[in-house]
Design an enzyme around this catalytic site. Structure first.
Site, PDB file in Angstrom:
ATOM      1  N   LYS A 268     -17.170  56.387 -37.772  1.00 37.69           N
ATOM      2  CA  LYS A 268     -17.609  55.042 -37.426  1.00 37.69           C
ATOM      3  C   LYS A 268     -18.966  55.110 -36.729  1.00 37.69           C
ATOM      4  O   LYS A 268     -19.216  56.035 -35.974  1.00 37.69           O
ATOM      5  CB  LYS A 268     -16.575  54.364 -36.519  1.00 37.69           C
ATOM      6  CG  LYS A 268     -15.211  54.174 -37.173  1.00 37.69           C
ATOM      7  CD  LYS A 268     -15.256  53.196 -38.330  1.00 37.69           C
ATOM      8  CE  LYS A 268     -13.873  52.923 -38.893  1.00 37.69           C
ATOM      9  NZ  LYS A 268     -13.904  51.959 -40.011  1.00 37.69           N
ATOM     10  N   LYS A 270     -18.979  52.608 -40.106  1.00 33.19           N
ATOM     11  CA  LYS A 270     -18.762  52.984 -41.493  1.00 33.19           C
ATOM     12  C   LYS A 270     -20.074  53.108 -42.257  1.00 33.19           C
ATOM     13  O   LYS A 270     -20.153  53.851 -43.233  1.00 33.19           O
ATOM     14  CB  LYS A 270     -17.826  51.998 -42.188  1.00 33.19           C
ATOM     15  CG  LYS A 270     -18.383  50.590 -42.352  1.00 33.19           C
ATOM     16  CD  LYS A 270     -17.565  49.777 -43.343  1.00 33.19           C
ATOM     17  CE  LYS A 270     -16.129  49.644 -42.931  1.00 33.19           C
ATOM     18  NZ  LYS A 270     -15.357  48.838 -43.909  1.00 33.19           N
ATOM     19  N   ASP A 295     -15.934  56.834 -45.237  1.00 32.26           N
ATOM     20  CA  ASP A 295     -15.380  55.509 -45.460  1.00 32.26           C
ATOM     21  C   ASP A 295     -15.737  55.090 -46.883  1.00 32.26           C
ATOM     22  O   ASP A 295     -16.683  55.619 -47.487  1.00 32.26           O
ATOM     23  CB  ASP A 295     -15.930  54.519 -44.436  1.00 32.26           C
ATOM     24  CG  ASP A 295     -14.905  53.454 -44.077  1.00 32.26           C
ATOM     25  OD1 ASP A 295     -13.893  53.354 -44.789  1.00 32.26           O
ATOM     26  OD2 ASP A 295     -15.105  52.731 -43.094  1.00 32.26           O
ATOM     27  N   GLU A 296     -14.996  54.123 -47.423  1.00 33.22           N
ATOM     28  CA  GLU A 296     -15.139  53.826 -48.845  1.00 33.22           C
ATOM     29  C   GLU A 296     -16.539  53.401 -49.272  1.00 33.22           C
ATOM     30  O   GLU A 296     -16.915  53.650 -50.419  1.00 33.22           O
ATOM     31  CB  GLU A 296     -14.104  52.786 -49.294  1.00 33.22           C
ATOM     32  CG  GLU A 296     -14.254  51.396 -48.702  1.00 33.22           C
ATOM     33  CD  GLU A 296     -13.577  51.243 -47.356  1.00 33.22           C
ATOM     34  OE1 GLU A 296     -13.476  50.112 -46.880  1.00 33.22           O
ATOM     35  OE2 GLU A 296     -13.156  52.263 -46.785  1.00 33.22           O
ATOM     36  N   HIS A 389      -8.634  55.728 -52.432  1.00 33.75           N
ATOM     37  CA  HIS A 389      -8.817  54.599 -51.516  1.00 33.75           C
ATOM     38  C   HIS A 389      -8.632  53.312 -52.306  1.00 33.75           C
ATOM     39  O   HIS A 389      -9.109  53.183 -53.422  1.00 33.75           O
ATOM     40  CB  HIS A 389     -10.198  54.628 -50.866  1.00 33.75           C
ATOM     41  CG  HIS A 389     -10.274  53.806 -49.620  1.00 33.75           C
ATOM     42  ND1 HIS A 389     -10.288  52.433 -49.644  1.00 33.75           N
ATOM     43  CD2 HIS A 389     -10.315  54.154 -48.311  1.00 33.75           C
ATOM     44  CE1 HIS A 389     -10.342  51.972 -48.404  1.00 33.75           C
ATOM     45  NE2 HIS A 389     -10.354  52.997 -47.577  1.00 33.75           N
ATOM     46  N   SER A 470      -3.742  53.948 -42.305  1.00 36.03           N
ATOM     47  CA  SER A 470      -4.995  53.582 -41.651  1.00 36.03           C
ATOM     48  C   SER A 470      -5.023  52.077 -41.451  1.00 36.03           C
ATOM     49  O   SER A 470      -4.324  51.333 -42.128  1.00 36.03           O
ATOM     50  CB  SER A 470      -6.195  54.012 -42.514  1.00 36.03           C
ATOM     51  OG  SER A 470      -6.170  53.358 -43.777  1.00 36.03           O
TER      52      SER A 470
END
EC number: 4.1.1.39
Length: 740
Positions: A268, A270, A295-296, A389, A470
């Site tokens: 973070k 992201k 992150d995605e 994801h 998550s």
């Protein structure tokens, strides 16, 4: 003579003149109109038209003027046409008095005498259970049959080309419950498309039929898949997972059974971190945690490109492994529109991680990129953990959505496709939408046989898919989550739970691990017959990191652990020291060349090719190159004087990167080969012979590079960051200065 564009404009004007009696002039009332359904739209439009005066000859000048305006507009610039179009309101046609009804196909596409038990026993059909509601005025069975027809061999009319075989592969409605809006359809296995390269099944075909055109039918209010059953003979045609949490446990040194929670995080923020701060964040978390994922949306942004950030991640991982003595894991996002781009990203990441490649997973945004992306990753990188994801899935899986399929179905399909792990939310224990009963999702992913809402699925030994939890999770929420699930064999990716901890990501990660330990101790009766919340509080009294979680996430503490302040003696101060880390220390840390399982021998651990048993020959595999990294490793080979490559040059230029030589004098040298496409030493010795002429003559191959021919592409040449020779020559130019 008028221009062609002006002539076109006159034609448009004439069209407007001719149509003056068919449409009404737009009003402010129609501009703000929002029609929830087509029928409602038509009714509103009809009522508005009755308020307008009937067209008369007085409208002709207006129509002619409009035609002239249109002519001028058509003859002008595209920009002018766009401006005119944007200023117009939508005008709706008058509602038709004709009500269209779907063809009743229930005699062909429905057979309510079929037994579900017998269908499963025969194993020739994929069974799908829907919640389906016809629009008002439509018969349920007729609509369900139309639904099945549209999902298989039929259309809205009978066609002359239908024969007996066509009818034999019809999808059939075999159960309906109009009151509860339940409809079950059996799809013959033969309906679904197969690969021409290997005969395997494809998920896109399953979805095209079961959740394709039927989602837009005019006689259906809504239809959503709530469960799906795959017969064994068809299930075997899918890839299934190639690895899962068991492989992670093995890398982490926990064995292969009940290895417990893999403590992970999402870096973070992201988006917005540049390469070096990203690497710093990884290093900080890995001081206490196991696993980090992109992150995605993180990938190859202009401000944080992969060829800059991945090397920083590798440095951080090596340093963290060396300092903690524990393996670390990273999930790199390789999602892309183009399969070639995905493969290129994956190969690049593996080249950078080198001997730590098994510590690297590949993240794919499986919902937005689709099943093709999942299969590309699964088939091109079968040895990597495939991290699915599901970003965007809520648009169809949410309980608020009446079309599409449920989260249960989505995750079940991911196991069939081959996902090693998939995000499953938090089962109502975090911030994401969900319910405690979502634990059935985890059971379907991990068990060899499990019950869904409508069907019992047997997986026949297909590897499990690991639940990844998550979304608002932290150490305080974990114990109740584990108690609901019944075990802790999952992967956690707690972003805020780690980086939001008052004392930093190391303590945040440690607190999550302590949350699991507190639950296990309470479960074992260590704290007597107290409640789970009181057991966790007792544990926190002697563990500062989870105590820090109480002080950080106080709203959660108030809700889950009543009276925690008094029981912990909270005074508003914390004894936990603030987390800190030294980037210079990280950068200077000795490179950790080994993998994560110390029990492995160097000869097994460092191999970069394969043995031909028949000829007792070792062949180098370029796909497993490990020396294209930040420093040389001794397992690659030796210089003619016997100097291991992890010290060649680095002894002079990069002493901080030199690690111990794990090769024992007198023992068999690691059998790997330099190939001539890598480069040449300054004396002209091809790298496939350097050192090997002395140490490994049996591995020397011919020099395939022809004098005067182009060198191999840069990615297969030496890069400056690989290392230096003893005289200081960077390996990017070693030999090439003299020879090329």
């Amino acid at each position: 003579m008028p221009s062609s564009s002006f002539t076109t404009g006159l034609a448009l004007g004439a069209g407007a003149l001719v149509g003056a009696n068919a449409f009404v002039a737009p009003t402010a009332k129609t501009t703000n109109l929002r029609a929830p359904t087509q029928e409602a739209s038509l009714q509103v439009a009809a009522s508005q038209q009755t308020e307008q005066p009937a067209p008369s000859t007085s409208a002709l000048p207006w129509a002619f003027g409009a035609g002239a305006c249109l002519a001028l507009a058509a003859g002008g610039q595209r920009k002018q046409r766009s401006a005119i179009a944007q200023g117009r309101a939508t005008v709706l046609p008058t509602a038709s008095p004709v009500v269209r009804r779907a063809l009743d196909q229930s005699s062909r596409y429905a057979d309510l005498s079929l037994s579900e038990e017998q269908l499963i026993a025969n194993g020739k059909h994929v069974l799908v259970s829907y919640i389906m509601k016809p629009k008002a005025g439509y018969d349920y069975l007729a609509t369900a049959a139309h639904f099945a027809a549209e999902s298989s061999t039929g259309t809205n009319v009978n066609v002359c080309t239908t024969d007996d075989f066509t009818k034999s592969v019809d999808a059939l409605v075999y159960y309906i419950d109009p009151e509860n809006e339940e409809c079950k359809i059996a799809y013959p296995n033969l309906l679904f498309d197969r690969n021409i390269i290997d005969g395997r099944a494809m998920m896109c075909s399953v979805l095209t039929l079961t959740i394709g055109n039927n989602q837009g039918m005019g006689d259906v209010e809504y239809g959503k898949i709530y469960d799906i059953y795959f017969p064994p003979s068809y299930l075997r045609l899918f890839d299934g997972p190639s690895c899962n949490i068991i492989d992670m446990w093995r890398i982490l040194g926990r064995g292969t059974t009940d290895g417990g929670l893999v403590v992970g995080t999402i870096i973070k923020p992201k988006l917005g971190l540049q390469p070096k701060p990203f690497g710093e964040a990884c290093y900080a978390f890995w001081q206490g945690g196991d696993f980090i994922k992109n992150d995605e949306p993180q990938g190859n942004q202009p401000f944080c490109q992969m060829n800059e950030v991945i090397p920083e991640v590798v440095k951080a991982m090596r340093a963290a492994i060396k300092e903690t003595g524990v393996a670390k894991l990273f999930s790199a996002n390789i999602t892309a529109d183009d399969p070639a781009e995905m493969i290129a990203r994956g190969k690049y990441v593996l080249a950078q991680f080198g001997p730590l490649s098994e510590n690297c997973a590949f993240l794919v945004d499986g919902y937005v990129a689709g099943g093709t992306a999942v299969t590309v990753a699964r088939r091109n990188f079968p040895k990597q953990f495939l991290h699915y994801h599901r970003a965007g899935h809520g648009s169809v899986t949410s309980p608020q959505t009446q079309r599409g399929y449920t989260a249960f179905v989505h995750t079940k399909l991911s196991r069939v496709q081959g996902a090693s792990g998939i995000h499953v939310g938090t089962m109502s224990f975090g911030k994401m939408e969900g319910d405690a009963s979502d634990k059935n999702i985890a059971f379907m992913l991990q068990d060899d046989a499990a019950d869904g809402p409508y069907y019992h699925q047997t997986w026949e030994g297909m590897a499990e898919t690991t639940p990844i939890i998550s979304g608002g999770m932290n150490a305080l929420r974990l114990p109740a989550f584990f108690e609901n699930l019944g075990h802790s064999n999952v992967i956690l990716t707690a972003g805020g739970g780690a980086f939001g901890h008052k004392d930093g990501p190391k303590q945040g990660a440690t607190s999550c691990r302590q949350g699991e330990e507190a639950w296990k101790l309470w479960k074992a009766g260590v704290y007597g017959s107290v409640s789970l919340s009181d057991g966790v509080i007792e544990y926190a009294k002697t563990h500062e990191e989870i105590k820090g979680a109480f002080l950080t996430f106080q709203k959660d503490a108030d809700q889950i652990y009543p009276g925690w302040k008094e029981k912990l003696g909270y005074t508003g101060e914390s004894s936990v020291q603030a987390a800190s880390f030294d980037w210079k220390k990280k950068a200077a840390a000795a490179a950790f060349a080994g993998s994560s399982t110390q029990a492995r021998t160097v000869g097994v651990q460092m191999r970069h090719g394969y043995d031909d048993v028949a000829t007792n020959t070792f062949y180098y595999d370029k796909r497993l190159e490990s020396f294209g990294q930040q420093e040389f490793f001794n397992q690659v080979g030796y210089l003619p004087d016997g100097t291991p490559m992890n010290t060649a040059g680095n002894l002079t230029n990069h002493p901080e990167t030199i690690g111990p030589d794990p090769h024992i004098n007198g023992s068999e040298l690691p059998q790997a080969v330099f190939v001539n496409s890598i480069g040449y030493l300054p004396d002209g010795t091809a790298m496939n012979q350097a050192g090997n002429a002395v140490n490994h003559p049996e591995t020397m191959g011919p020099d395939l590079h022809m004098a005067g021919s182009p060198l191999p592409p840069p990615l297969k040449g030496y890069l400056n960051d690989i290392g230096y020779l003893s005289d200081g020559t960077p390996m990017a130019t070693a030999g090439n200065l003299s020879n090329h």
